[in-house]
Each structure stands twice: as C-alpha cells, then as structure tokens.
Enzyme design. Structure first.
Site, PDB file in Angstrom:
ATOM      1  CB  CYS A 134      -0.975  -0.024   1.178  1.00  0.00           C
ATOM      2  SG  CYS A 134      -0.190   0.006   2.806  1.00  0.00           S
TER       3      CYS A 134
ATOM      4  CG  ASN B 180       4.355  -1.708   5.242  1.00  0.00           C
ATOM      5  OD1 ASN B 180       5.468  -2.033   5.637  1.00  0.00           O
ATOM      6  ND2 ASN B 180       3.394  -2.590   5.164  1.00  0.00           N
TER       7      ASN B 180
ATOM      8  CB  CYS C 235      -3.739   1.597   7.059  1.00  0.00           C
ATOM      9  SG  CYS C 235      -3.530   3.080   8.075  1.00  0.00           S
ATOM     10  NE  ARG C 236      -4.487   1.497   1.764  1.00  0.00           N
ATOM     11  CZ  ARG C 236      -4.266   2.237   0.694  1.00  0.00           C
ATOM     12  NH1 ARG C 236      -5.118   2.162  -0.315  1.00  0.00           N
ATOM     13  NH2 ARG C 236      -3.219   3.023   0.620  1.00  0.00           N
ATOM     14  CB  SER C 237       0.308  -3.504   2.770  1.00  0.00           C
ATOM     15  OG  SER C 237       1.153  -2.581   3.374  1.00  0.00           O
TER      16      SER C 237
ATOM     17  CG  ASP D 154      -5.399   5.673   2.499  1.00  0.00           C
ATOM     18  OD1 ASP D 154      -5.427   5.243   3.666  1.00  0.00           O
ATOM     19  OD2 ASP D 154      -4.532   6.446   2.074  1.00  0.00           O
TER      20      ASP D 154
HETATM   21  P1  4NP Z   1      -1.794   2.781   4.093  1.00  0.00           P
HETATM   22  O1  4NP Z   1      -2.461   4.118   4.657  1.00  0.00           O
HETATM   23  O2  4NP Z   1      -1.238   3.125   2.735  1.00  0.00           O
HETATM   24  O3  4NP Z   1      -2.942   1.832   4.015  1.00  0.00           O
HETATM   25  O4  4NP Z   1      -0.730   2.372   5.089  1.00  0.00           O
HETATM   26  C1  4NP Z   1      -1.810   5.351   4.704  1.00  0.00           C
HETATM   27  C2  4NP Z   1      -0.879   5.597   5.693  1.00  0.00           C
HETATM   28  C3  4NP Z   1      -0.250   6.818   5.761  1.00  0.00           C
HETATM   29  C4  4NP Z   1      -0.543   7.798   4.832  1.00  0.00           C
HETATM   30  C5  4NP Z   1      -1.472   7.555   3.832  1.00  0.00           C
HETATM   31  C6  4NP Z   1      -2.087   6.315   3.767  1.00  0.00           C
HETATM   32  N1  4NP Z   1       0.098   9.056   4.908  1.00  0.00           N
HETATM   33  O5  4NP Z   1      -0.207   9.922   4.076  1.00  0.00           O
HETATM   34  O6  4NP Z   1       0.953   9.266   5.778  1.00  0.00           O
END
Ligand code: 4NP
Length: 163
Positions: free
Chosen positions: A13, A16, A18-20, A130
């Site tokens: 993602c 790294n 939340c989703r992955s 997201d």
């Molecule tokens: P992820 O979520 O891609 O599912 O881990 C996010 C985590 C952090 C951010 C965006 C999405 N960020 O902008 O910091």
C-alpha cells in the site's frame, strides 16, 4: 535469484501502516488455518517511506485484534528493487500503488503484479479504500475486503500446490 522454493507474497500500500500490514496479518492467519504457511513467505511494504520503522496504525491494530489478528510486531518498510526478484506475487491495494509498482518493476524481474482485490471479484471493486484520513468503519471495511481476497488467493495457491 529467489531465496527458496516457497511462494513469496508481498502486499503493498502507500504507507505500510494500514492496509498492507492488515493484509499480511490476515493472510498469514488464514494460511496457517489451512496448513499452507510452510509453503509461503509473506511480507508487506509501502510505496513511500513516510512511516518506515513504525508499527501499524493503532486503529488498524485495534480492528485486527478484535478479529484475533495481532499486528503489533510488524514494522513499516518501503518497497525496494530486490522485492521484484524475491517475491512471486506483489499485490497492490489501489491504483496508485499498482502504477507505482509497474513503473518500478525491473524488466527482468519475475514478480507478477496484480490488484489484491482481483482475488475477490464478487466485491465488484478493485481498490481497498485508504482508511487513514477517513472516519467511520473504514478499518472494518479494509478487514472485510482483505479477508475475502485472502481466501480467493489461498484458494488459487492451494490448487497450484496440489498439482
Ligand atoms: P496505508 O495508509 O497506505 O494503508 O498504510 C496510509 C498511511 C499513511 C498515509 C497515507 C495512507 N500518509 O499519508 O501518511
């Protein structure tokens, strides 16, 4: 060269956190339940370095733990070129991750890059939304989708392993 004759799965993602990592934890759990873990290597990474070294987001950890999946030991890392040789399947959570991976992929690398939700075609949605900036039940939705796609991917891997 690949490290071993196991099948390598990398979930990707943006951050790294939340989703992955949720996908990594859920997929590992479901693979364990089917006795497939000895045949698999599972990891996750982010396309960006914003959160490198951090544990998964507290909201992701809480939602996963409520379903019996402990993400607390995971730490964020960024995708690197070696991943395209070490892993057989690199699974993107959304279109931006997918485009980033396709651009990064070395021409001679063996990894197949796909959208993770292609393993849950009945959902009729290609991207895991997201949840980072959203409220509501975003983290629950991620878990629901990731569970579905993990089952689909494991079904396919199980067929291949039986051959
Ligand atoms: P992820 O979520 O891609 O599912 O881990 C996010 C985590 C952090 C951010 C965006 C999405 N960020 O902008 O910091």
């Amino acid at each position: 060269m690949k490290a071993s004759n196991t099948t390598g799965i990398l979930f990707v993602c943006l951050g790294n956190i939340c989703r992955s990592p949720t996908a990594e934890g859920v997929f590992r759990r479901l693979a364990d339940e089917r006795g497939l873990s000895p045949f698999l290597r599972v990891d996750s990474a982010g396309t960006h370095a914003y959160h490198v070294g951090e544990p998964p987001d507290a909201r992701s950890q809480k939602a996963a733990l409520a379903r019996g999946v402990d993400l607390s030991v995971l730490r964020a890392r960024q995708v690197d070129h070696g991943d395209f040789y070490q892993f057989d399947h690199i699974l993107a959570m959304d279109g931006s991750n997918y485009a980033h991976l396709m651009q990064m992929r070395p021409a001679d690398a063996g990894a197949k890059i796909k959208y993770f939700l292609d393993y849950a075609p009945h959902l009729n949605i290609r991207e895991v939304p997201d949840p980072y900036y959203g409220g509501g039940n975003g983290f629950e939705r991620v878990l629901d989708m990731v569970e579905d796609a993990s089952r689909g991917l494991l079904d396919e891997l199980q067929q291949l392993l039986r051959r």
